[in-house]
Design an enzyme around this catalytic site. Structure first.
Site, PDB file in Angstrom:
ATOM      1  NE  ARG A 101      -2.097   1.991   3.630  1.00 15.49           N
ATOM      2  CZ  ARG A 101      -2.782   2.373   4.705  1.00 15.49           C
ATOM      3  NH1 ARG A 101      -4.044   2.052   4.854  1.00 15.49           N
ATOM      4  NH2 ARG A 101      -2.193   3.061   5.652  1.00 15.49           N
ATOM      5  CB  CYS A 124      -1.622   5.872   2.670  1.00 13.28           C
ATOM      6  SG  CYS A 124      -3.023   6.839   3.267  1.00 13.28           S
TER       7      CYS A 124
END
Length: 127
Positions: free
Chosen positions: A102, A104
């Site tokens: 991920r 972010c």
């Protein structure tokens, strides 16, 4: 061969792009913002409400390809305000239990003034 994702259970693309595309058993889903698939309107006013709607939209895209959250290999998450990081993570963690890769980041603005957006890449081979 490329296959385009097209499901009425997730918001329609609102520009010159598709809901996603499948290439070599990998689904590249377009970023999801908290839109209702039925009305195209923004759902929720808090980061938690908007993140929940996004997860419903991501789930619909995954399901359209016979996949689910455990098949996701990478997400990119966009927040309008990094102060919302912890609250966003609380919602995110309920769905992405397989802990995919991920990124972010906080951005200056998101479409329709929403608070967050999530795009996902998933393995859909053999589905």
């Amino acid at each position: 061969m490329l296959k385009y994702v097209d499901t009425k259970n997730a918001p329609a693309a609102i520009g010159p792009y598709s809901q996603g595309i499948i290439a070599n058993d990998i689904a590249f889903f377009s970023g999801q913002i908290p839109l209702s698939p039925e009305t195209g309107e923004v759902v929720g006013t808090t980061i938690e409400e908007q993140a929940e709607q996004i997860m419903k939209n991501v789930a619909a895209l995954l399901e359209s390809q016979g996949a689910d959250f455990k098949d996701v290999v990478k997400t990119t998450c966009f927040l309008a305000d990094m102060e919302d990081f912890a609250a966003f993570n609380d919602v995110y963690a309920k769905y992405f239990v397989g802990k995919p890769g991920r990124s972010c980041v906080a951005v200056k603005g998101l479409p329709k003034g929403v608070l967050c957006e999530v795009e996902a890449i998933a393995y859909v081979g053999g589905k």
